[in-house]
Design a protein around this motif. Sequence first.
Motif, PDB file in Angstrom:
ATOM      1  N   MET A  56       0.837  -1.206   0.000  1.00 56.51           N
ATOM      2  CA  MET A  56       0.000   0.000   0.000  1.00 56.51           C
ATOM      3  C   MET A  56       0.869   1.253   0.000  1.00 56.51           C
ATOM      4  O   MET A  56       0.592   2.213  -0.715  1.00 56.51           O
ATOM      5  CB  MET A  56      -0.914   0.010   1.238  1.00 56.51           C
ATOM      6  N   LEU A 105     -10.646  -1.658  12.217  1.00 58.39           N
ATOM      7  CA  LEU A 105     -10.676  -2.171  13.593  1.00 58.39           C
ATOM      8  C   LEU A 105      -9.726  -1.373  14.463  1.00 58.39           C
ATOM      9  O   LEU A 105      -8.749  -0.797  13.986  1.00 58.39           O
ATOM     10  CB  LEU A 105     -10.271  -3.635  13.607  1.00 58.39           C
ATOM     11  N   ALA A 141     -10.308   1.947   0.062  1.00 56.05           N
ATOM     12  CA  ALA A 141      -9.614   1.570   1.295  1.00 56.05           C
ATOM     13  C   ALA A 141     -10.582   1.433   2.469  1.00 56.05           C
ATOM     14  O   ALA A 141     -10.458   0.516   3.280  1.00 56.05           O
ATOM     15  CB  ALA A 141      -8.523   2.595   1.607  1.00 56.05           C
ATOM     16  N   ARG A 143     -13.022  -1.748   1.744  1.00 60.54           N
ATOM     17  CA  ARG A 143     -12.437  -3.057   1.459  1.00 60.54           C
ATOM     18  C   ARG A 143     -12.398  -3.932   2.709  1.00 60.54           C
ATOM     19  O   ARG A 143     -12.649  -5.130   2.641  1.00 60.54           O
ATOM     20  CB  ARG A 143     -11.011  -2.866   0.918  1.00 60.54           C
ATOM     21  N   ARG A 144     -12.088  -3.309   3.845  1.00 60.48           N
ATOM     22  CA  ARG A 144     -11.898  -4.053   5.094  1.00 60.48           C
ATOM     23  C   ARG A 144     -12.478  -3.233   6.220  1.00 60.48           C
ATOM     24  O   ARG A 144     -12.426  -2.000   6.145  1.00 60.48           O
ATOM     25  CB  ARG A 144     -10.393  -4.218   5.350  1.00 60.48           C
TER      26      ARG A 144
END
Lengths: 537, 138
Positions: A15, B128, B121, B124-125
């Motif tokens: 990234m 947490l 970004a 996508r997830r």
Amino acid sequence: MRERDEGRGLSRRRMLGIGGALGLMAATGLSASAALARRPSVTGAELRSAVPLPPPFQVPLPIPAVLKPVSTSGGADRYEITQREASAEILPGVRTPLWTYEGAFPAPTIEARRGRPVTVTHRNELPVPTVVHLHGGRTPAASDGYPTDLVLPGGWQEATPHTGHGSAQGAHGMHDPRAVVTRLTRDYTFPLDQRPTLLWYHDHRMDFTAPAIWRGLAGLQIVRDDAEDSLGLPAGPRELPLMITDRAFAADGSLDYPSLDPTLRERPGVREPYLAGVLGDVILVNGAPWPVHEVDAARYRLRILNASNARHYELEAVSDDGRRLDLVQIGADQGLLAAPVTHRLLPIAPAERYDVIVDFSGVPVGGLVRMVNRLGSGRTREVMAFRVARKATDGSRIPRTLSTDLPAWRRSDAVRVREFAFRVGQMHGGHGWLIGGLPFDPARADVTTHLDDVEIWRLVADVHHPVHLHLVGFRVLSRSGRPPLPHDAGLKDTVSLRPGEGVEIITRFDGYRGRYLFHCHNAEHEDMAMMANLEIL
Amino acid sequence: MVIDAAPMTTPTGWALRAVVSAHMVAIVGQPVFAGVYLTGDYDSLLWHAIGADVVTSIGYLQVIVAIVVWVRLRRAWPFLATMAVVVAETVQYFAGLDGALWLHIPLGVVTVAALVVQFIAVWRRPLLRREARDARAR
């Protein structure tokens, strides 16, 4: 779990890599844009002269001669002008062939009084057809110089005018049934029932306006009245007409111009690199390169016209010690402002006029005041200079109120709003400049309105387009949704649109009925179809 | 392990998703209005100007949300990415007012691209809290 964490770590590194690459791309793109962009932006391409250019401020500023009328009887003035080839020594020691009105470039000035009609008999002894338009004149359509109302030379072999806009195609046989064609001579009658101001007359022939003006077909016409005369503005030798043009010179001394057909007979257009406009590398004021003028230490009235085909200027008057003199604007294209507006920097687009007072009284005797073009680079940064020669008394003044007759049209007066995009486009399979997506067609009614209707026009530009309306003056309401700029004051007939800019103007279509034009006054754009019809019923 | 396989997005994470999504929707309108304006539709310039106000306002809102994300979830990257976009949008705003199209157009393209990356970004997830994941990893 370990595998997943490793996966995440890898992903994070990746990234970062991707982010870095995107950042690098963004930085590269933006710096490339910064490096390649024209800042300040310029529309057009510059020709380079093939002869040595003289140093600035050596040649005295010529003042165009005032044309003598052949008759002043019957409450009107009659003039005769022969359009003919001539040559002049524009650059020292270089003979330059020109196309002229009465053998002179700039042409002789016509001095007129408000409301006193002027008739000019033009005789065409040039090798091509011509059309005379008095820019800014409130003129009946028959004398307004519609581009197909040709005056044919004596031996011209074409019964009907066929016109064809196009950069690379030549004539398309676009016939205009309403064209009024004459042979050899034509009388143009100007009632001049209008506000006093600086007008200019120039060729307006279909498809070939730009090269004809470039070769010298341009002159001034000044309208005056008693009210203006009584204001006490600088006058006589302290009133200077300044016609600013740019030109380039070929090795043989002729004016260089990238015509596809140098005879200007058949095939219109310019070579591809110059489609956006032709710029010269020599700045002429009243036909002299970077001239100098001796002045008294007093107020002067400068009546500035940008008669360049495509070059814009941002003028400032700079003294030896770097001080910028005030440019006090008293008038716009269509005459006096309501009150003076003080500028330090005055932008002027092709065909615009500014009436400006400069006070040299604070400059020491012997001092030089340079007129600088902030948009220029190299030699085109200089325009002309004033040498303060002597102390002098000055009885002139700048009244706080200059005029009270400016039209006060309000938005609510408008009966309709029109929108026009001025932008590049395709026409007849080639490159052209379009208004509302369409190339000029004499047979199409683009705008039909009624006498005395008030309208708001919203004009949007892709690159620089100085937009000119025939017949009427207008006021600028807004620029890109914001208030007009200080130099938009007063009554105008040409408004300069900068890249991406939108301008709202308001006007009343009064005066005369008939077929008129509006167009971009970048002369190359005009020749490449950036014109439209304005029909007043 | 079941919970770990499908971790829940916190309200703060949802707030970030919402503001980034709204931001992207708003910014996509800007080239549309600019293009329509250049066809001669003068009112589109007004919409472009209103759009600029909306986009930059959402941008500043996103800064606040990103600070909350940083504090509550201990993740700094949304804040750093948001700041980059907000700085670009502020420059973009004044470049537009100034008519500096050489800067305005490429910077606009870059800003839209950056927001699209952020949109991917955040969706996508789930976002947490850092300790939670570290705790589970132990």
